[in-house]
Design a protein around this motif. Structure first.
Motif, mmCIF file in Angstrom:
data_model
loop_
_atom_site.group_PDB
_atom_site.id
_atom_site.type_symbol
_atom_site.label_atom_id
_atom_site.label_comp_id
_atom_site.label_asym_id
_atom_site.label_seq_id
_atom_site.Cartn_x
_atom_site.Cartn_y
_atom_site.Cartn_z
ATOM 1 N N LYS A 78 49.985 39.924 41.416
ATOM 2 C CA LYS A 78 49.905 40.882 40.427
ATOM 3 C C LYS A 78 50.434 39.602 39.567
ATOM 4 O O LYS A 78 50.185 40.011 38.012
ATOM 5 C CB LYS A 78 51.975 41.690 40.807
ATOM 6 C CG LYS A 78 51.585 42.792 41.183
ATOM 7 C CD LYS A 78 52.719 43.716 41.684
ATOM 8 C CE LYS A 78 52.839 45.123 42.657
ATOM 9 N NZ LYS A 78 53.991 45.985 42.271
ATOM 10 N N ASP A 79 51.251 38.645 39.687
ATOM 11 C CA ASP A 79 51.238 37.581 38.625
ATOM 12 C C ASP A 79 50.033 36.642 38.154
ATOM 13 O O ASP A 79 49.138 36.259 39.349
ATOM 14 C CB ASP A 79 53.211 37.333 38.646
ATOM 15 C CG ASP A 79 54.235 38.193 38.649
ATOM 16 O OD1 ASP A 79 53.998 38.435 37.984
ATOM 17 O OD2 ASP A 79 54.806 37.789 40.219
ATOM 18 N N THR A 80 50.505 36.132 37.104
ATOM 19 C CA THR A 80 49.125 35.159 36.633
ATOM 20 C C THR A 80 50.191 33.527 37.561
ATOM 21 O O THR A 80 50.637 33.599 37.861
ATOM 22 C CB THR A 80 49.224 34.965 35.641
ATOM 23 O OG1 THR A 80 48.757 36.202 34.849
ATOM 24 C CG2 THR A 80 48.331 33.545 35.030
ATOM 25 N N ILE A 81 49.315 33.009 38.261
ATOM 26 C CA ILE A 81 49.579 31.873 39.548
ATOM 27 C C ILE A 81 48.897 30.770 38.444
ATOM 28 O O ILE A 81 48.144 30.538 38.119
ATOM 29 C CB ILE A 81 48.260 32.802 40.876
ATOM 30 C CG1 ILE A 81 49.589 33.450 41.087
ATOM 31 C CG2 ILE A 81 49.496 30.708 41.744
ATOM 32 C CD1 ILE A 81 50.685 33.142 41.896
ATOM 33 N N THR A 88 44.683 27.368 35.987
ATOM 34 C CA THR A 88 45.346 28.549 36.450
ATOM 35 C C THR A 88 44.416 29.253 37.174
ATOM 36 O O THR A 88 43.211 30.199 36.059
ATOM 37 C CB THR A 88 45.586 29.052 34.717
ATOM 38 O OG1 THR A 88 46.558 28.562 33.824
ATOM 39 C CG2 THR A 88 45.974 30.776 34.820
ATOM 40 N N ARG A 115 42.833 35.964 38.523
ATOM 41 C CA ARG A 115 44.039 36.429 39.187
ATOM 42 C C ARG A 115 43.604 37.256 39.847
ATOM 43 O O ARG A 115 43.584 37.539 41.051
ATOM 44 C CB ARG A 115 44.889 37.047 38.442
ATOM 45 C CG ARG A 115 45.861 37.763 39.331
ATOM 46 C CD ARG A 115 46.709 38.356 38.459
ATOM 47 N NE ARG A 115 46.218 38.979 36.945
ATOM 48 C CZ ARG A 115 46.771 39.870 36.790
ATOM 49 N NH1 ARG A 115 48.467 39.349 36.262
ATOM 50 N NH2 ARG A 115 46.319 40.700 35.528
#
Length: 236
Positions: free
Chosen positions: A145-148, A160, A163
């Motif tokens: 769910k989150d940007t890694i 980055t 996602r």
């Protein structure tokens, strides 16, 4: 080659060798009670109920084997084939458990502290492996769910990743028996330490497919996770 359901052994390995250090517990985290039962018993009951699972191998600390055996007897877990002794690392523990598994089988590896384990995960993986000979394993997972951010040793962001290409792997992770056992043997010989069971199979050329999991299928690892259990039901 597998030819029919009746001829396929489907073994469930339950990893219950944790110590609970990150949770600050004075006892192994798998013995944390949820709905009046140790966490690992909640997991074992799912395997016990499953019509697919033919036998169960539990791996736990040497000093806990009798306690685990007693808990299985108390809660009438009858499919347990063997209780194996855990090792220094999780990978060592699973390797010990694999010594009691048949190569001509499907093997599911499940964390003993994921109490929201569902029979459907086993069924989906079984059906996928049976119908698709091109894959060697199935991993339950959910989209991230989150940007890694990938960072270096100084904490500086290096990149980055997109996602949509990222999945958070869960358990069960299910494999063709020979593929998994051979991967563990090779890793032992080469002193390779993977991050999960799938990473070993991947390293030695195995093809793994992701099957949809559930965001609620969490691993009870930190003290914060206890609050999640409280939302779901009584804990002790």
């Amino acid at each position: 080659m597998f030819s029919s359901n009746s001829e396929i052994r489907y073994t469930l390995i339950v990893a219950a060798a944790g110590v609970g250090k990150r949770m600050g517990l004075s006892y192994p985290k798998q013995f944390l009670e949820y709905k009046g039962k140790p966490l690992f018993i909640n997991v074992l009951e799912t395997g016990e109920k499953s019509e697919l699972i033919t036998d169960i191998v539990i791996v736990t600390g040497k000093e806990l084997i009798n306690e685990v055996k007693a808990a299985c007897e108390k809660f009438e877990i009858k499919k347990v084939k063997f209780i194996a002794e855990g090792g220094k690392e999780r990978q060592d523990s699973i390797y010990n458990a694999l010594k009691f598994c048949d190569e001509n089988s499907f093997i599911a590896v499940q964390d003993g502290v994921r109490p929201f384990f569902k029979e459907s995960y086993l069924e989906d993986a079984f059906n996928e492996l049976k119908s698709n000979e091109d894959i060697d394993g199935v991993v339950i997972g959910v989209p991230v769910k989150d940007t890694i951010k990938i960072v270096d040793e100084r904490g500086i962001v290096v990149s980055t990743p997109v996602r949509s290409t990222l999945v958070a792997a869960q358990t069960p992770q299910v494999f063709r028996g020979k593929i998994l056992i051979d991967a563990y043997k090779k890793a032992e010989k080469e002193k390779f330490l993977g991050t999960d069971d799938s990473s070993l199979v991947e390293k030695y050329g195995g093809k793994i497919k992701i099957s949809a999991g559930d965001y609620g299928n969490i691993k009870i690892t930190t003290i914060e996770d206890i609050s999640f259990l409280k939302q779901e039901g009584e804990i002790k």
